[in-house]
Design a protein around this motif. Structure first.
Motif, short mmCIF file in Angstrom:
data_model
loop_
_atom_site.label_atom_id
_atom_site.label_comp_id
_atom_site.label_asym_id
_atom_site.label_seq_id
_atom_site.Cartn_x
_atom_site.Cartn_y
_atom_site.Cartn_z
N ILE A 125 0.84 -1.20 0.00
CA ILE A 125 0.00 0.00 0.00
C ILE A 125 0.87 1.26 0.00
O ILE A 125 0.51 2.28 -0.60
N ASP A 126 2.04 1.20 0.67
CA ASP A 126 2.97 2.33 0.61
C ASP A 126 3.39 2.61 -0.83
O ASP A 126 3.50 3.77 -1.25
N ALA A 127 3.65 1.55 -1.60
CA ALA A 127 4.03 1.74 -3.00
C ALA A 127 2.90 2.37 -3.79
O ALA A 127 3.13 3.24 -4.65
N LYS A 128 1.67 1.96 -3.50
CA LYS A 128 0.52 2.55 -4.18
C LYS A 128 0.36 4.03 -3.83
O LYS A 128 0.13 4.89 -4.69
N ILE A 129 0.52 4.35 -2.54
CA ILE A 129 0.41 5.76 -2.10
C ILE A 129 1.52 6.60 -2.74
O ILE A 129 1.29 7.74 -3.18
N GLY A 130 2.74 6.05 -2.80
CA GLY A 130 3.83 6.79 -3.40
C GLY A 130 3.61 7.05 -4.88
O GLY A 130 3.92 8.14 -5.38
N ALA A 131 3.06 6.04 -5.60
CA ALA A 131 2.79 6.24 -7.03
C ALA A 131 1.72 7.30 -7.25
O ALA A 131 1.83 8.14 -8.16
N GLU A 132 0.68 7.28 -6.42
CA GLU A 132 -0.38 8.29 -6.56
C GLU A 132 0.15 9.69 -6.24
O GLU A 132 -0.19 10.67 -6.91
N ALA A 133 0.97 9.80 -5.16
CA ALA A 133 1.52 11.10 -4.80
C ALA A 133 2.44 11.64 -5.90
O ALA A 133 2.44 12.84 -6.19
N PRO A 158 6.56 5.38 8.23
CA PRO A 158 6.80 6.62 7.47
C PRO A 158 6.13 6.53 6.11
O PRO A 158 6.01 5.45 5.51
N LEU A 159 5.70 7.67 5.62
CA LEU A 159 5.01 7.73 4.33
C LEU A 159 6.02 7.97 3.21
O LEU A 159 7.11 8.50 3.45
N PRO A 160 5.65 7.63 1.97
CA PRO A 160 6.51 7.98 0.83
C PRO A 160 6.72 9.48 0.75
O PRO A 160 5.98 10.27 1.34
N GLN A 161 7.70 9.89 -0.05
CA GLN A 161 8.15 11.28 -0.04
C GLN A 161 7.03 12.27 -0.35
O GLN A 161 6.80 13.22 0.41
N GLY A 162 6.33 12.08 -1.45
CA GLY A 162 5.30 13.04 -1.82
C GLY A 162 4.16 13.08 -0.81
O GLY A 162 3.67 14.16 -0.44
N ALA A 163 3.71 11.91 -0.32
CA ALA A 163 2.64 11.87 0.68
C ALA A 163 3.10 12.50 1.99
O ALA A 163 2.34 13.20 2.66
N ASP A 164 4.35 12.25 2.39
CA ASP A 164 4.87 12.84 3.62
C ASP A 164 4.93 14.36 3.52
O ASP A 164 4.68 15.07 4.50
N ASN A 165 5.23 14.87 2.32
CA ASN A 165 5.28 16.31 2.13
C ASN A 165 3.91 16.95 2.36
O ASN A 165 3.79 17.98 3.03
#
Length: 427
Positions: free
Chosen positions: A118-126, A158-165
Motif C-alpha cells: 500500500i505504501d508503494a501505491k500511495i507513493g505512485a499516486e503522490a 513513514p510515508l513515501p516522499q510526496g505523501a509525507d510532504n
C-alpha cells in the motif's frame, strides 16, 4: 480444451486476483484489470492493467491497489458509513479519506505484508499528483493530508516522499486543532461506528462542524423514545375514555338517558343550521356569484426578435490560462475520484444514451423490377409457373440524419460545490 495464453503477465494477474479474494474474505469477488481508474463497486473490483513487460512499477502498483481495495472490502461496512456520513462537501471528503486510512491501517495491523504494498501505491499516486513539489498548504488537499496523518499515526510507518510532504504541510494545523481528539485514535480503530464518531469530532475540530448535519446517534435516541412513548400510550387506558362513561351510565341510568336526549337535540340543531347555510348559498343571486380566479400570467414576455446588443464586452478565457497543467491534472484526478463510485452506473447510462441518440437507419427496397438483385422470396412462383418472369429488387437510397448533442453547464456562483461536481460527472 482452452488454449494456454502466451501473455507472461497472465499467471501473475491470476495469482493476484486469487490472493485479493482471500484477503478481502470474499470468494465471490470479481477481480478484473483495466486501463480505467482502479476502484470497487459492490462485488466487482477493478485493478490497474499489467502489460506483457511486467515492469516493477506496474507490479507494485497492482499489488498495492489490490491490497488497499481488499482491506476496504474486508473492514468497511457501507450501512454504518452512510449513517454517519456528513452532508457538506469538505466534511464528506475528510470523512471518506479517514475511513480509507482506517481500513488500510487495520490491514497493516492484521496482515503486515500489505503495508509495504500500500505504501508503494500511495507513493505512485503522490508522484502522479505532483505532491513532491508542493510547498504551500493551499496547494495541498486537506482531506488527503488528514488521511495520510491518520494512517501514519495508526501504523507508525513513514510515508513515501510526496505523501509525507503533504502530511507535514498540514500536520501542525491538524494537531493544533484536533490534537486532543487524535489521542483516542487507537481506541476507535477496530470499531467502525466508534471511528465514525471520532472522525466527526475531528471534522468539527477542524472548523467544518456546520457541514456535519444532524447527529445520527441523537436521531436514533429520539426514534427510540418516540417508540417507547407510543407503546406506553397503547398500554395505559385513557382516563376519560369509554370505560368511565360506561361505569357512569350503569351507576345512574336516568342521567345517561338525559344526556343522550340532549346530544340528540344538539345534533338536530347543528343539522338545521347547516341546512340553513346551504340554503343561503343555494339561493345566492347570480350577480353575487364568487369571482373566478384570474388567468395565469403569460409564460414569457420576451420579444421573439431579441438579439444581442453588442459582443464587445464579452470575454472568453481558456482553462489553460486560468490554471497551470499541474493544477488541471489535480482537479481532473479529484473529479475521477468523485466519479469512481458511480462509474458502473455512468457507463450503463452513457451506452443507453448513445443508443438513443444514434440516427435510425431504416432500409427500404423496391420490388418487382426488371433488373437489380434477384428477389429470392419470389422464386417459388417461378418454379410453380415457369412462364412467370424473374423478379428483381433494388435497395432504396435512404438519407441518414446526423445527431448533434450540445451540453450547456452553468458554472455560476450558485453551482459551487456539489452541484457543479454532479454536472461535470454527467458531462
Amino acid at each position: 480444451m482452452s488454449k494456454p495464453s502466451d501473455n507472461p503477465a497472465d499467471p501473475f494477474k491470476k495469482a493476484l486476483a486469487e490472493a485479493t479474494k482471500v484477503m478481502a474474505n470474499d470468494p465471490d469477488l470479481n477481480v478484473s484489470y483495466s486501463v480505467d481508474p482502479a476502484g470497487k463497486s459492490g462485488d466487482n473490483m477493478r485493478l490497474p492493467q499489467v502489460s506483457r513487460r511486467m515492469t516493477r512499477d506496474e507490479v507494485l502498483l497492482a499489488r498495492g491497489t489490490a491490497d488497499a481495495l481488499a482491506m476496504h472490502h474486508r473492514y468497511h461496512d457501507a450501512a454504518t458509513h452512510a449513517k454517519y456520513a456528513p452532508s457538506g462537501d469538505m466534511a464528506r471528503d475528510l470523512y471518506e479519506a479517514m475511513e480509507t486510512a482506517r481500513c488500510e491501517a487495520m490491514g497493516a495491523r492484521d496482515m503486515p505484508g500489505t503495508a509495504g504494498n500500500i505504501d508503494a501505491k500511495i507513493g505512485a499516486e503522490a508522484k502522479r499528483m505532483g505532491y513532491e513539489g508542493i510547498s504551500q498548504m493551499s496547494d495541498a488537499p486537506l482531506p488527503v493530508a488528514a488521511g495520510y496523518l491518520i494512517r501514519h499515526l495508526a501504523t507508525g510507518r513513514p510515508l513515501p516522499q510526496g505523501a509525507d510532504n503533504v502530511m507535514e504541510l498540514w500536520r501542525g494545523f491538524i494537531e493544533q486543532q484536533a490534537g486532543t481528539t487524535l489521542e483516542n485514535l487507537d481506541e476507535t480503530l477496530s470499531d467502525q461506528s466508534e471511528f465514525a464518531r471520532f472522525a466527526r469530532r475531528v471534522i468539527d475540530d477542524l472548523g467544518y462542524g456546520d457541514q456535519l448535519g444532524d447527529d445520527p446517534d441523537q436521531s436514533d435516541d429520539d426514534d427510540q423514545d418516540a417508540a417507547e412513548d407510543g407503546q406506553d400510550e397503547q398500554e395505559e387506558p385513557d382516563s376519560n375514555g369509554d370505560s368511565d362513561n360506561e361505569e357512569d351510565a350503569e351507576a345512574n341510568p336516568e342521567q345517561s338517558q338525559d344526556q343522550q336526549q340532549d346530544s340528540a337535540e344538539a345534533s338536530v340543531n347543528t343539522d338545521d343550521m347547516a341546512d340553513e347555510e346551504m340554503g343561503e348559498e343555494a339561493e345566492m343571486p347570480e350577480g353575487e356569484a364568487p369571482l373566478e380566479p384570474p388567468p395565469p400570467p403569460p409564460a414569457s414576455e420576451a420579444d421573439p426578435n431579441y438579439t444581442v446588443f453588442t459582443p464587445d464586452f464579452d470575454e472568453e478565457i481558456a482553462a489553460e490560462d486560468l490554471a497551470d497543467p499541474v493544477e488541471l491534472e489535480r482537479l481532473r484526478a479529484y473529479l475521477d475520484q468523485q466519479l469512481e463510485p458511480l462509474k458502473g452506473a455512468v457507463g450503463r447510462l452513457a451506452n443507453k444514451l448513445q443508443r438513443r441518440l444514434q440516427a435510425q437507419q431504416n432500409r427500404s427496397w423496391l420490388f418487382d423490377l426488371e433488373e437489380g438483385i434477384l428477389d429470392a422470396g419470389r422464386l417459388a412462383r417461378v418454379v410453380a409457373n415457369p412462364t412467370t418472369p424473374l423478379s428483381f429488387k433494388v435497395e432504396k437510397d435512404t438519407e441518414f440524419r446526423d445527431t448533434v448533442v450540445t451540453l450547456l453547464l452553468d458554472n455560476s456562483g450558485s453551482m459551487r460545490g456539489r452541484p457543479i461536481s454532479i454536472a461535470a460527472i454527467c458531462a
